[in-house]
Design a protein around this motif. Structure first.
Motif, mmCIF file in Angstrom:
data_model
loop_
_atom_site.group_PDB
_atom_site.id
_atom_site.type_symbol
_atom_site.label_atom_id
_atom_site.label_comp_id
_atom_site.label_asym_id
_atom_site.label_seq_id
_atom_site.Cartn_x
_atom_site.Cartn_y
_atom_site.Cartn_z
ATOM 1 N N GLN A 4 1.000 -1.067 0.114
ATOM 2 C CA GLN A 4 0.572 -0.399 -0.040
ATOM 3 C C GLN A 4 0.376 1.266 -0.346
ATOM 4 O O GLN A 4 0.594 2.236 -0.584
ATOM 5 C CB GLN A 4 -0.981 -0.383 0.885
ATOM 6 N N HIS A 5 1.811 0.925 1.148
ATOM 7 C CA HIS A 5 2.388 2.089 0.961
ATOM 8 C C HIS A 5 4.020 3.036 0.092
ATOM 9 O O HIS A 5 4.454 3.641 0.362
ATOM 10 C CB HIS A 5 2.947 2.679 2.470
ATOM 11 N N VAL A 6 4.290 1.365 -0.243
ATOM 12 C CA VAL A 6 5.811 1.710 -0.679
ATOM 13 C C VAL A 6 5.623 1.490 -2.334
ATOM 14 O O VAL A 6 4.955 0.625 -3.295
ATOM 15 C CB VAL A 6 6.376 0.099 -0.426
ATOM 16 N N ASN A 7 5.923 2.330 -3.264
ATOM 17 C CA ASN A 7 5.868 2.432 -4.874
ATOM 18 C C ASN A 7 7.696 0.685 -5.438
ATOM 19 O O ASN A 7 8.068 1.836 -5.780
ATOM 20 C CB ASN A 7 6.289 3.031 -5.222
ATOM 21 N N PHE A 8 7.854 0.528 -5.567
ATOM 22 C CA PHE A 8 7.962 -0.936 -5.836
ATOM 23 C C PHE A 8 8.836 -0.973 -7.582
ATOM 24 O O PHE A 8 9.612 -0.923 -7.730
ATOM 25 C CB PHE A 8 7.649 -2.680 -5.480
#
Length: 346
Positions: free
Chosen positions: A33-37
């Motif tokens: 949800q919070h990390v742009n992989f």
């Protein structure tokens, strides 16, 4: 009349289990949800492009998938073989990596090759810096001053004969070592003592901001190098405050005088000198510094929980890569804690 069974079957059992994982607060779902992989993978592709598949054979796995696998390895402190097994067996891992319906998964050798390739290209720095940019995009800029400290990271103990030690001190390799011994002997890890106990391995020095307890700078060295040698290497000049806290191991009057002239406000505990006990004023000062400085111990506690106080690799280069990725994964986990805890960046 037969007793009813507590086990229920359902065509949607897999989906129901995933929904229950979400309700229980699955950390991996929170990372999603919070990390742009995608952005992290783009950084790796920029410095270490994926190998070409023109020569045939199995095409390489997507970089985003491999970055996710690398995060899992350091988040749960798994060896390559253990991670391969967990990817085959564990629902949450498969879902996090997008492998729920895949007939193949990255094996231990694939992960080793990926890690060696990006390590040689500076992948640890690229990922650490990319995560720093994402922290800033979320509003978590370095503020409130910073805390500098170091922790020892143990490596597999090595046993050398007296003649071998003499050669290694001269940066030479014993001629009698077989190729296997050359690969398996860690000649760069060193011994040191702390509180009367001997440690063998490396040292992780960090600077964490006081406000959010995020690692902003890091430096990895051999264990015998003194903490104070890396004080300025981990000093974060981007912090909005010029306050710096550190324990008595960093006391250096000449450096403190120089940095104080450069607008830094150093809060470094004083050592008691031999035959000259500290005054009440010095004790009170050390106590005042101890409270904010103690926040860095929370950082090291979390790293320890992720297995970051010991490494399996051999050599300084691999220690630098592994501990840098460990610091990066800590920041990702801390980001999730801050976001889920309702912390609003100021």
């Amino acid at each position: 009349m037969p007793k009813k069974s507590a086990i229920k079957t359902s065509l949607f059992a897999a989906e129901e289990r995933e929904q229950k994982l979400d309700r229980k607060g699955d950390l991996l779902s929170t990372l999603n949800q919070h990390v742009n992989f995608v952005a992290l993978a783009a950084e790796i592709d920029h410095i270490a492009p994926r190998p070409s598949d023109k020569r045939g054979g199995r095409p390489p796995y997507p970089t985003e998938l491999m970055v996710r696998v690398l995060v899992l390895q350091h988040l749960y402190n798994l060896s390559d073989e253990a991670l391969e097994y967990q990817l085959l067996d564990r629902l949450s891992f498969q879902r996090f990596c997008g492998l729920r319906h895949s007939s193949t998964i990255p094996d231990a050798n694939t992960l080793w090759v990926f890690r060696e390739r990006i390590s040689a290209a500076g992948g640890a720095d690229a990922l650490f810096d990319a995560v720093q940019r994402q922290l800033q995009q979320h509003g978590f800029i370095a503020r409130g001053g910073q805390i500098v400290d170091a922790t020892l990271v143990e490596a597999p103990k090595q046993h050398f004969h007296k003649e071998e030690k003499a050669l290694l001190e001269q940066a030479a390799t014993p001629a009698g070592w077989t190729p296997a011994q050359r690969r398996q002997k860690d000649t760069e890890a060193s011994w040191t003592k702390k509180h009367g106990k001997s440690y063998h391995g490396y040292k992780l020095s960090i600077s964490a901001d006081r406000k959010y307890k995020l690692i902003r700078k890091r430096h990895i060295s051999t264990a015998k190098e003194h903490d104070t040698n890396h004080f300025e290497a981990v000093l974060d000049r981007a912090n909005t405050s010029r306050d710096v806290w550190a324990d008595k191991g960093y006391e250096d009057q000449s450096r403190e005088q120089r940095l104080n002239q450069g607008s830094w406000r150093l809060h470094i505990q004083h050592k008691a000198k031999k035959g000259k006990p500290q005054s009440d004023c010095q004790k009170r000062r050390n106590t005042r510094i101890a409270r904010p400085r103690a926040r860095v111990e929370h950082v090291f506690g979390s790293i320890c929980a992720m297995g970051g106080k010991a490494i399996r690799s051999i050599g300084l280069a691999r220690a630098v890569f592994g501990l840098s990725i460990k610091a990066t994964v800590y920041n990702l986990r801390r980001l999730c804690s801050l976001r889920e805890g309702g912390v609003v960046p100021i």
